[in-house]
Write an enzyme that holds these catalytic residues in place. Structure first.
Site, PDB file in Angstrom:
ATOM      1  N   HIS A  51       0.823  -1.222   0.000  1.00 37.40           N
ATOM      2  CA  HIS A  51       0.000   0.000   0.000  1.00 37.40           C
ATOM      3  C   HIS A  51       0.858   1.274   0.000  1.00 37.40           C
ATOM      4  CE1 HIS A  51      -2.908   3.035   1.100  1.00 37.40           C
ATOM      5  NE2 HIS A  51      -2.357   3.193   2.284  1.00 37.40           N
ATOM      6  N   HIS A  75       3.768   6.901   5.408  1.00 40.71           N
ATOM      7  CA  HIS A  75       2.553   7.593   5.858  1.00 40.71           C
ATOM      8  C   HIS A  75       1.701   6.810   6.852  1.00 40.71           C
ATOM      9  CE1 HIS A  75       0.278   5.359   2.730  1.00 40.71           C
ATOM     10  NE2 HIS A  75      -0.768   5.605   3.520  1.00 40.71           N
ATOM     11  N   GLU A  79       0.603   5.600  12.404  1.00 40.30           N
ATOM     12  CA  GLU A  79      -0.771   5.213  12.708  1.00 40.30           C
ATOM     13  C   GLU A  79      -0.881   3.712  13.004  1.00 40.30           C
ATOM     14  OE1 GLU A  79      -3.110   7.143  13.318  1.00 40.30           O
ATOM     15  OE2 GLU A  79      -4.806   5.765  13.393  1.00 40.30           O
ATOM     16  N   ASP A  80      -0.145   2.892  12.276  1.00 36.47           N
ATOM     17  CA  ASP A  80      -0.387   1.446  12.343  1.00 36.47           C
ATOM     18  C   ASP A  80       0.723   0.616  12.978  1.00 36.47           C
ATOM     19  OD1 ASP A  80      -2.795   1.861  11.130  1.00 36.47           O
ATOM     20  OD2 ASP A  80      -2.074   1.468   9.109  1.00 36.47           O
ATOM     21  N   ASP A 262     -21.835  14.446 -25.902  1.00 38.50           N
ATOM     22  CA  ASP A 262     -20.383  14.622 -25.796  1.00 38.50           C
ATOM     23  C   ASP A 262     -19.740  13.559 -24.910  1.00 38.50           C
ATOM     24  OD1 ASP A 262     -21.779  15.717 -23.747  1.00 38.50           O
ATOM     25  OD2 ASP A 262     -20.530  17.487 -23.513  1.00 38.50           O
TER      26      ASP A 262
HETATM   27 MN    MN Z   1      -2.657   4.619   3.913  1.00 42.22          MN
END
Ligand code: MN
Length: 717
Positions: A51, A75, A79-80, A262
């Site tokens: 990921h 990122h 958090e994890d 269109d």
């Molecule tokens: Mn993520």
């Protein structure tokens, strides 16, 4: 639909444009993430690290810098995994840490509430919390990959995430001009929110595709030939519309799919702006333009700096065909929006071109209409759009915005006045905080209130930020003051009656008072009593209207004269070793019993008594100073001059007078002046002992607006 990215391929791609040093750092961030997420799996069954790798790849494709790519890899680490932001800072520096921290905060934002009117607030909060625009771009890349892999989640979760994407993330991409990401997010969201409509559209578009593609390729060939004749270098692309925009059009205009023409358009990309207009001319000679459909976004860019020429012409089969004409530069801006800003701009933040690019960012900000200091903002590339606001959650998950610097008390009053008045404490994110705590973005606030609360405190006025809270507190205090004034007013009238030897019970009877009240133009007795307590009406005036003889047994003045007489004698002072010496009190510093005092032998006027700290006692003439002391059995009162400085406001003087009157002090002189919003009040009070002065100071300081209070000494020499 998407081939998984491998780290080898990705690094190979990076190696083409990145320096050796950058590559090493990027690789280190990947390996760090790989180690941190080791053993973690995604719903799809693949290793979790896939990921962040995909997110980093999207971030790179958007043309972002090395720092952003590293932050993309990292990122989800904070958090994890057990790793904290400090560790990231130590390993990769503060810039990467800042981005990771920002993304983590946005991740923690729980969008619990789905109410439409909150969406704007949520979007604003989103922008406010991300202090660096790159945080938003990484977060959008994160969301894009999560949307691409949404099929692995249970249906309920799919719908929730898709809705959030459509309500929060897609409008953000729109705002940032990132069309490519926007289209993909919207199509993916539609697929999960309304699968029936989505797949129906996909089928219908596919069915029409052959027919359309025939037309498009014919038009394309005609145009390419015409451009080649004048040797204009141009790329002509067929441009399929994204499904969501067709869906939206059908919904908004109530049209059937067959009425949407269109579905596909043409795009011509050329080197220069001049070429754009040249192409336009050729297009209009080849096909007939539809009136009212030409738009020049080159001369008049959209607010998010989108630029292109748009025209719709009648195609070979009589169907409308939209053609967009733009330069490569405009194309990049159109596709990547705000991200185009970083494109190929690695490590050269000061060049001129960058500043020109920044111009459109500035437009973007001006468009937001919130940011005053856009110049400074641009320097730092920070988001300061909503710095003057703070966004917080109620325990139910509703978003509230308050001015920056607001406190729990402001929040309580913003909900309800009663909640404000009864507020006794607050919890932020489950922890008790002081009432003057400054709210931060994303705080979940809970007010602790009690019906037994004694009400707002005057101190609250020192820290509340909103005018609503300020007004409600003042109003409450005024009401309290009124209660006090009524009480004081009653006492003042009774005192006056007593002084004149009149029957209190009889004169203070309800009907008697009511009659008098009406004579003053009031309707209720409390109004009159409060006016007396507030010094707007004197007790004498009340007695006058009661029809009581003004002829007093002992007028106020004589009482005061009597006190003065007491004071004038040398009574109360002992002069060591000297009897029957003429003693008088100095007028400059007005000593009162309890003050440390000294005597000063004057020329022919006996001994004058000063406070030890009187500024008029020079260091010269020391032999003239003698020791004096207060008599044990002193009586009477002595004048004391005090000065009060404060912020002027309505009723400032009145409130001070009330404070003095509450202490049952005799006021012999008062003078007030106002200057540039400051009020200066000079009072002469009759007091019996210096101990009272501290009490007076304490009481007067409680009056709202009082800044300073001190005893005054007059310089006489
Ligand atoms: Mn993520």
């Amino acid at each position: 639909m998407f081939e998984p990215v491998t780290i080898e391929d990705f690094l190979a791609k990076l190696a083409e444009i990145k320096s050796e040093a950058d590559l090493t750092r990027i690789k280190a961030s990947f390996e760090f993430a790989q180690k941190a997420h080791f053993g973690q799996k995604r719903e799809s069954g693949e290793d979790f690290v896939q990921h962040p790798l995909e997110v980093a790849s999207i971030v790179f494709d958007l043309g972002m810098d090395t720092t952003s790519i590293m932050a993309a890899f990292l990122h989800d680490v904070v958090e994890d995994t057990p790793i904290d932001i400090e560790e990231i800072r130590k390993q990769f520096g503060s810039e990467v840490a800042l981005l990771v921290d920002g993304v983590t905060k946005l991740t923690r934002l729980a969008f619990q509430s789905k109410q439409e009117q909150q969406m704007e607030n949520l979007r604003k909060m989103f922008l406010a919390m991300a202090q660096d625009l790159r945080v938003i771009i990484i977060k959008l890349a994160d969301r894009l990959h999560n949307m691409r892999t949404l099929k692995h989640l249970p249906e309920e979760k799919q719908k929730k995430i898709a809705k959030e994407t459509l309500e929060i993330y897609a409008p953000l991409t729109h705002r940032l001009g990132m069309w490519k990401v926007k289209w993909e997010l919207e199509d993916l969201a539609l697929r999960y929110l309304d699968p029936e409509a989505y797949y129906d559209l996909v089928n219908k578009v596919a069915m029409k595709r052959q027919e359309r593609e025939g037309i498009i390729s014919a038009v394309k060939q005609t145009l390419q030939r015409a451009l080649a004749e004048i040797e204009l270098k141009a790329e002509v692309q067929g441009r399929p519309k994204h499904f969501f925009s067709i869906y939206e059009k059908m919904q908004e205009q109530g049209k059937d799919f067959s009425e949407i023409y269109d579905l596909m358009g043409l795009r011509v990309i050329v080197p220069t702006v001049q070429d754009c207009y040249e192409v336009l001319g050729i297009v209009h000679t080849l096909w007939k333009p539809m009136p009212g459909r030409f738009k020049d976004y080159v001369a008049m860019p959209k607010s998010n700096m989108y630029q292109s020429l748009h025209t719709t012409v009648i195609g070979p089969n009589g169907e409308p065909l939209e053609i967009q004409i733009r330069t490569w530069e405009m194309h990049r801006t159109a596709e990547y929006g705000i991200a185009a800003h970083w494109l190929y701009k690695e490590n050269s933040p000061d060049d001129k071109e960058l500043h020109e690019k920044i111009a459109w960012l500035r437009h973007l900000i001006e468009w937001q209409g919130e940011m005053k200091d856009s110049e400074e903002f641009m320097e730092t590339l920070r988001i300061g759009l909503f710095m003057d606001e703070v966004f917080i959650f109620t325990p139910k998950g509703d978003v509230k915005n308050l001015p920056a610097g607001s406190t729990p008390v402001d929040f309580a009053y913003s909900i309800h006045s009663a909640l404000g008045h009864q507020c006794t404490g607050a919890k932020i994110n489950g922890r008790l905080v002081p009432l003057d705590y400054q709210l931060k973005n994303g705080d979940i606030i809970q007010i602790i209130s009690s019906k037994q609360s004694t009400g707002p405190s005057r101190d609250w006025l020192q820290f509340v930020k909103t005018s609503k809270a300020k007004n409600r507190i003042r109003q409450w205090l005024r009401e309290q003051l009124r209660e006090e004034n009524i009480q004081i007013g009653r006492e003042m009238i009774e005192r006056e009656l007593r002084k004149r030897g009149m029957d209190i019970q009889e004169n203070m009877r309800q009907e008697n008072l009511l009659e008098t009240t009406k004579k003053f133009g009031f309707t209720i007795i409390d109004d009159l009593l409060s006016a007396v307590g507030d010094y707007k009406v004197t007790a004498n005036q009340v007695l006058g209207k009661m029809g009581l003889e003004k002829e007093p047994l002992r007028p106020l003045k004589s009482e005061f004269e009597e006190r003065k007489r007491t004071r004038k004698s040398s009574q109360g002072i002992k002069v060591r070793g000297v009897e029957n010496l003429l003693v008088r009190f100095s007028k400059c510093c007005n000593p009162v019993p309890g003050d440390p005092i000294v005597g000063y032998i004057t020329r022919g006027k006996g001994v004058s008594v000063h406070r030890q700290d009187c500024p008029n006692l020079g260091s010269e003439d020391n032999e003239r100073i003698i020791e004096v002391a207060w008599d044990q059995e002193i009586q009477g009162t002595y004048p004391v001059d005090i000065e009060i400085e404060g912020l002027d406001r309505v009723n400032f003087l009145t409130d001070i007078m009330n404070a003095i009157s509450e202490m049952k002090l005799y006021l012999s002189a008062a003078k007030a002046r106002s200057k540039k919003g400051l009020a200066f009040i000079n009072l002469t009070l009759e007091i019996a002992h210096s101990d009272q002065i501290q009490l007076i100071f304490k009481r007067v300081k409680k009056v709202e607006g009082v800044q300073r209070i001190y005893r005054v000494s007059r310089l006489v020499r």
